[in-house]
Motif scaffolding. Structure first.
Motif, PDB file in Angstrom:
ATOM      1  N   LEU A 177      -1.263   2.760  -8.316  1.00 30.67           N
ATOM      2  CA  LEU A 177      -1.252   4.038  -7.520  1.00 30.67           C
ATOM      3  C   LEU A 177      -0.238   5.118  -7.938  1.00 30.67           C
ATOM      4  O   LEU A 177      -0.595   6.122  -7.937  1.00 30.67           O
ATOM      5  CB  LEU A 177      -0.475   3.617  -6.023  1.00 30.67           C
ATOM      6  N   GLN A 178       0.719   4.654  -8.708  1.00 31.26           N
ATOM      7  CA  GLN A 178       1.775   5.603  -9.499  1.00 31.26           C
ATOM      8  C   GLN A 178       1.065   6.359 -10.599  1.00 31.26           C
ATOM      9  O   GLN A 178       1.531   7.294 -10.797  1.00 31.26           O
ATOM     10  CB  GLN A 178       2.983   4.862  -9.788  1.00 31.26           C
ATOM     11  N   MET A 179      -0.016   5.950 -11.056  1.00 37.30           N
ATOM     12  CA  MET A 179      -0.534   6.388 -12.099  1.00 37.30           C
ATOM     13  C   MET A 179      -1.754   7.396 -11.577  1.00 37.30           C
ATOM     14  O   MET A 179      -2.707   8.156 -12.258  1.00 37.30           O
ATOM     15  CB  MET A 179      -1.252   5.584 -13.050  1.00 37.30           C
ATOM     16  N   GLY A 180      -1.825   7.448 -10.332  1.00 38.37           N
ATOM     17  CA  GLY A 180      -2.568   8.280  -9.694  1.00 38.37           C
ATOM     18  C   GLY A 180      -4.197   7.995  -9.402  1.00 38.37           C
ATOM     19  O   GLY A 180      -5.201   8.695  -9.095  1.00 38.37           O
ATOM     20  N   TYR A 181      -4.332   6.645  -9.334  1.00 39.55           N
ATOM     21  CA  TYR A 181      -5.584   5.923  -9.053  1.00 39.55           C
ATOM     22  C   TYR A 181      -5.793   5.324  -7.733  1.00 39.55           C
ATOM     23  O   TYR A 181      -4.928   4.498  -7.199  1.00 39.55           O
ATOM     24  CB  TYR A 181      -6.097   4.888 -10.044  1.00 39.55           C
ATOM     25  N   ASN A 182      -6.931   5.782  -6.816  1.00 39.07           N
ATOM     26  CA  ASN A 182      -6.945   4.999  -6.074  1.00 39.07           C
ATOM     27  C   ASN A 182      -7.476   3.651  -6.330  1.00 39.07           C
ATOM     28  O   ASN A 182      -8.358   3.625  -7.253  1.00 39.07           O
ATOM     29  CB  ASN A 182      -8.125   5.793  -4.832  1.00 39.07           C
ATOM     30  N   PHE A 183      -7.780   2.575  -5.369  1.00 36.17           N
ATOM     31  CA  PHE A 183      -8.335   1.248  -5.815  1.00 36.17           C
ATOM     32  C   PHE A 183      -8.976   0.711  -4.551  1.00 36.17           C
ATOM     33  O   PHE A 183      -8.324   0.765  -3.474  1.00 36.17           O
ATOM     34  CB  PHE A 183      -7.326   0.414  -6.409  1.00 36.17           C
ATOM     35  N   VAL A 184      -9.852  -0.103  -4.711  1.00 38.34           N
ATOM     36  CA  VAL A 184     -10.256  -1.225  -3.687  1.00 38.34           C
ATOM     37  C   VAL A 184     -10.046  -2.512  -4.375  1.00 38.34           C
ATOM     38  O   VAL A 184     -10.284  -2.713  -5.426  1.00 38.34           O
ATOM     39  CB  VAL A 184     -11.903  -1.095  -3.570  1.00 38.34           C
ATOM     40  N   PHE A 185      -9.058  -3.147  -4.064  1.00 35.47           N
ATOM     41  CA  PHE A 185      -8.643  -4.536  -4.514  1.00 35.47           C
ATOM     42  C   PHE A 185      -9.666  -5.530  -3.689  1.00 35.47           C
ATOM     43  O   PHE A 185      -9.742  -5.552  -2.621  1.00 35.47           O
ATOM     44  CB  PHE A 185      -7.377  -4.900  -4.303  1.00 35.47           C
ATOM     45  N   THR A 186     -10.148  -6.402  -4.420  1.00 36.38           N
ATOM     46  CA  THR A 186     -11.046  -7.370  -3.964  1.00 36.38           C
ATOM     47  C   THR A 186     -10.516  -8.868  -4.747  1.00 36.38           C
ATOM     48  O   THR A 186     -10.352  -9.036  -5.966  1.00 36.38           O
ATOM     49  CB  THR A 186     -12.318  -7.136  -4.168  1.00 36.38           C
ATOM     50  N   ASP A 187     -10.472  -9.932  -3.905  1.00 38.32           N
ATOM     51  CA  ASP A 187     -10.379 -11.257  -4.437  1.00 38.32           C
ATOM     52  C   ASP A 187     -11.674 -11.717  -5.216  1.00 38.32           C
ATOM     53  O   ASP A 187     -12.806 -11.108  -4.578  1.00 38.32           O
ATOM     54  CB  ASP A 187      -9.997 -12.177  -3.361  1.00 38.32           C
ATOM     55  N   ALA A 188     -11.628 -12.604  -6.089  1.00 39.82           N
ATOM     56  CA  ALA A 188     -13.015 -12.792  -6.797  1.00 39.82           C
ATOM     57  C   ALA A 188     -13.916 -13.710  -5.972  1.00 39.82           C
ATOM     58  O   ALA A 188     -14.905 -14.059  -6.472  1.00 39.82           O
ATOM     59  CB  ALA A 188     -12.719 -13.368  -8.218  1.00 39.82           C
TER      60      ALA A 188
ATOM     61  N   ASN B 185      -0.876   8.174  -3.043  1.00 39.89           N
ATOM     62  CA  ASN B 185      -0.376   9.552  -2.511  1.00 39.89           C
ATOM     63  C   ASN B 185       1.024   9.035  -2.362  1.00 39.89           C
ATOM     64  O   ASN B 185       1.409   7.747  -2.732  1.00 39.89           O
ATOM     65  CB  ASN B 185      -1.005   9.853  -1.191  1.00 39.89           C
ATOM     66  N   ASN B 186       1.996   9.634  -2.025  1.00 41.76           N
ATOM     67  CA  ASN B 186       3.533   9.280  -1.677  1.00 41.76           C
ATOM     68  C   ASN B 186       3.710   8.279  -0.979  1.00 41.76           C
ATOM     69  O   ASN B 186       4.394   7.429  -0.768  1.00 41.76           O
ATOM     70  CB  ASN B 186       4.093  10.557  -1.657  1.00 41.76           C
ATOM     71  N   ARG B 187       2.918   8.417   0.121  1.00 39.81           N
ATOM     72  CA  ARG B 187       2.764   7.556   1.278  1.00 39.81           C
ATOM     73  C   ARG B 187       2.462   6.081   0.889  1.00 39.81           C
ATOM     74  O   ARG B 187       3.433   4.935   0.937  1.00 39.81           O
ATOM     75  CB  ARG B 187       2.187   7.882   2.350  1.00 39.81           C
ATOM     76  N   THR B 188       1.545   5.729   0.276  1.00 40.78           N
ATOM     77  CA  THR B 188       1.109   4.613  -0.153  1.00 40.78           C
ATOM     78  C   THR B 188       1.933   3.742  -1.284  1.00 40.78           C
ATOM     79  O   THR B 188       2.269   2.764  -1.386  1.00 40.78           O
ATOM     80  CB  THR B 188      -0.357   4.423  -0.808  1.00 40.78           C
ATOM     81  N   ILE B 189       2.510   4.747  -2.266  1.00 39.54           N
ATOM     82  CA  ILE B 189       3.377   4.220  -3.479  1.00 39.54           C
ATOM     83  C   ILE B 189       4.740   3.804  -2.843  1.00 39.54           C
ATOM     84  O   ILE B 189       5.051   2.797  -2.968  1.00 39.54           O
ATOM     85  CB  ILE B 189       3.500   5.591  -4.244  1.00 39.54           C
ATOM     86  N   GLU B 190       5.454   4.571  -1.646  1.00 41.18           N
ATOM     87  CA  GLU B 190       6.676   4.125  -1.015  1.00 41.18           C
ATOM     88  C   GLU B 190       6.291   2.845  -0.381  1.00 41.18           C
ATOM     89  O   GLU B 190       7.211   1.937  -0.113  1.00 41.18           O
ATOM     90  CB  GLU B 190       7.318   5.146  -0.035  1.00 41.18           C
ATOM     91  N   PHE B 191       4.988   2.964   0.205  1.00 40.22           N
ATOM     92  CA  PHE B 191       4.817   1.771   1.110  1.00 40.22           C
ATOM     93  C   PHE B 191       4.562   0.398   0.149  1.00 40.22           C
ATOM     94  O   PHE B 191       5.162  -0.528   0.345  1.00 40.22           O
ATOM     95  CB  PHE B 191       3.235   1.736   1.760  1.00 40.22           C
ATOM     96  N   TYR B 192       4.138   0.429  -0.998  1.00 39.80           N
ATOM     97  CA  TYR B 192       4.114  -0.584  -1.858  1.00 39.80           C
ATOM     98  C   TYR B 192       5.272  -1.238  -2.361  1.00 39.80           C
ATOM     99  O   TYR B 192       5.534  -2.327  -2.524  1.00 39.80           O
ATOM    100  CB  TYR B 192       3.041  -0.385  -3.061  1.00 39.80           C
ATOM    101  N   LYS B 193       6.098   0.011  -2.735  1.00 35.65           N
ATOM    102  CA  LYS B 193       7.410  -0.406  -2.935  1.00 35.65           C
ATOM    103  C   LYS B 193       8.235  -1.274  -1.926  1.00 35.65           C
ATOM    104  O   LYS B 193       8.780  -2.099  -2.235  1.00 35.65           O
ATOM    105  CB  LYS B 193       8.343   0.921  -3.271  1.00 35.65           C
ATOM    106  N   PHE B 194       8.020  -0.839  -0.808  1.00 36.77           N
ATOM    107  CA  PHE B 194       8.790  -1.163   0.547  1.00 36.77           C
ATOM    108  C   PHE B 194       8.279  -2.907   0.563  1.00 36.77           C
ATOM    109  O   PHE B 194       8.951  -3.671   0.918  1.00 36.77           O
ATOM    110  CB  PHE B 194       8.316  -0.571   1.509  1.00 36.77           C
ATOM    111  N   TRP B 195       6.985  -3.013   0.338  1.00 34.01           N
ATOM    112  CA  TRP B 195       6.088  -4.194   0.462  1.00 34.01           C
ATOM    113  C   TRP B 195       6.752  -4.988  -0.558  1.00 34.01           C
ATOM    114  O   TRP B 195       7.241  -6.463  -0.140  1.00 34.01           O
ATOM    115  CB  TRP B 195       4.633  -3.995   0.391  1.00 34.01           C
ATOM    116  N   TYR B 196       6.620  -4.853  -1.772  1.00 39.08           N
ATOM    117  CA  TYR B 196       7.212  -5.717  -2.745  1.00 39.08           C
ATOM    118  C   TYR B 196       8.702  -6.111  -2.497  1.00 39.08           C
ATOM    119  O   TYR B 196       9.163  -6.921  -2.802  1.00 39.08           O
ATOM    120  CB  TYR B 196       7.117  -4.875  -4.063  1.00 39.08           C
ATOM    121  N   SER B 197       9.591  -5.004  -2.143  1.00 41.82           N
ATOM    122  CA  SER B 197      10.947  -5.327  -1.988  1.00 41.82           C
ATOM    123  C   SER B 197      11.214  -6.287  -0.810  1.00 41.82           C
ATOM    124  O   SER B 197      12.347  -7.059  -0.823  1.00 41.82           O
ATOM    125  CB  SER B 197      11.692  -4.002  -1.945  1.00 41.82           C
ATOM    126  N   SER B 198      10.412  -6.178   0.115  1.00 39.11           N
ATOM    127  CA  SER B 198      10.657  -7.106   1.298  1.00 39.11           C
ATOM    128  C   SER B 198      10.332  -8.567   1.044  1.00 39.11           C
ATOM    129  O   SER B 198      10.784  -9.291   2.002  1.00 39.11           O
ATOM    130  CB  SER B 198       9.390  -6.627   2.436  1.00 39.11           C
TER     131      SER B 198
END
Length: 406
Positions: A216-227, A273-286
């Motif tokens: 996300l910080q590199m500016g890419y949107n993603f669909v994450f999928t388990d295999a 975007n800034n919202r999702t980047i901060e959200f993932y940081k918050f998620w990881y720190s939690s």
């Protein structure tokens, strides 16, 4: 960036001082030495001073150029630490390795892989893979087969990035896919099957969250999928256009905005975007706030946190009618986009039920169009992936409800 001041070129015409002034300056600043002391002639001293000044200026210019290069390297997107938490840890052996030869050339850089795989809007599809799931005739082969036989999904393989968590998985990926990235951390070994809620499983899940934050910080949107998710239809038409973060569910309550829905971290679509980047940081720190829990349990805790509302993050939950799984299967094969082998313990059980799932889809595709539209055909799974099998393997410390979050 440090810069070196430009040297103002000297004029070719020198302003001459009066003779008396020149004599006074020479007398005041030219030291006198005893006759017994042998010194260089004045012309030699002048040349030495000029050489010294030239060397000093050259050093300053080289330093400025080197500093400029360091700045350009750090801002290019190619030099970054995927897991910043590792750089602050006490484990000095933790190091990101790009490929099996230790060559970290540009061809193996994450940004190069993402750029090659990205759609026009900088969206990529990301799946992680370890040796256990990369073996021939196992999870990864079923995963790729679903793309090939799905409706409108074959072209999506051009945008799929497979992130290998060990060297053997990376080598296998390079045999059959164009966009592979090796995310190998020395001192951590993810090649074996990571059993649910074991330390290796938890470490792998949290590494995944931190890695996705970097994407996300590199500016890419993603669909994450388990295999272990089968892609039967193009899911993009079913995504919400106004959402920052949208995620599949183990159990869907009927309202995509209801945070009481039970999300499953194995499938999500996230915009950069800034919202999702901060959200993932918050998620990881939690993970520090809720030690011993995996990322999905922690998401179920933090989705109620006021911080999410303060961020302005638009979170939506995906309907299991389109994004189903063994926990809550999609009931209409005319609508299903993806099916997840969730609520299932063990690789053998997953493989058994996924093969049946793929066969059910092939049977559906073989029906005449009229029969497809009116078909009331149902999945023959779960079979080996049953709630009873979960209860057999469930530990006393973890409830069945927690196990359902696999």
């Amino acid at each position: 960036m440090n810069t070196v001041p430009l040297l103002r070129p000297q004029s070719t015409t020198r302003r001459q001082l009066p003779v008396t002034t020149r004599q006074l300056l020479r007398t005041r600043f030219t030291p006198s030495f005893p006759a017994s002391t042998s010194m260089f002639p004045e012309s030699t001293v002048s040349r030495a001073v000029l050489v010294f000044v030239a060397i000093s200026v050259s050093v300053l210019l080289l330093y400025g150029a080197a500093d400029s290069l360091r700045f350009q390297s750090s801002s290019s997107g190619y030099s970054f630490n995927i897991f910043p938490s590792l750089s602050n840890s006490n484990n000095s052996d933790s190091k990101l390795s790009i490929n099996d030869d230790g060559d970290d050339g540009d061809d193996y850089k994450l940004e190069k892989v993402l750029k090659d795989a990205a759609m026009e809007d900088k969206t990529v599809i990301i799946a992680t893979l370890n040796e256990a799931w990369a073996a021939p005739n196992t999870i990864i082969d079923l995963f790729l087969e679903s793309f090939r036989i799905g409706q409108g999904t074959r072209r999506l393989l051009n945008h799929l990035v497979i992130v290998a968590l060990d060297r053997k998985a990376y080598k296998r990926c390079m045999e059959f896919h164009a966009h592979c990235f090796a995310l190998i951390t020395q001192g951590l070994d993810f090649h074996d099957e990571a059993y649910f809620m074991t330390p290796a499983y938890l470490e792998m899940m949290w590494r995944r969250i931190d890695f996705l934050r970097s994407v996300l910080q590199m500016g890419y949107n993603f669909v994450f999928t388990d295999a272990d998710i089968m892609w039967f239809r193009d899911p993009f038409p079913r995504f919400y256009l106004d959402a920052d973060f949208q995620i599949a569910c183990d159990h869907f309550l009927g309202n995509s905005s209801d945070i009481q829905n039970r999300p499953n971290g194995g499938f999500n679509y996230v915009k950069s975007n800034n919202r999702t980047i901060e959200f993932y940081k918050f998620w990881y720190s939690s993970r520090e706030t809720y030690p011993g829990y995996h990322d999905q349990d922690v998401l179920n805790f933090i989705k109620f946190d006021p911080f999410i509302e303060d961020l302005g993050l638009k979170m939506r939950f995906l309907d299991t009618a389109f994004f189903g799984g063994l926990c809550e299967p999609s009931k209409d094969l005319n609508l299903v986009c993806t099916m997840h082998a969730n609520c299932c313990y063990g690789l053998d059980s997953k493989l058994h039920d996924l093969r049946i799932m793929l066969q059910d889809w092939k049977t559906f595709l073989s029906l005449p169009p009229a029969l497809k539209r009116s078909s009331s055909m149902l999945w023959r799974v779960p079979q080996n992936c049953s709630l009873n099998s979960l209860r057999r393997y469930d530990s006393p410390e973890k409830s069945v409800q927690q196990s359902l979050q696999q």
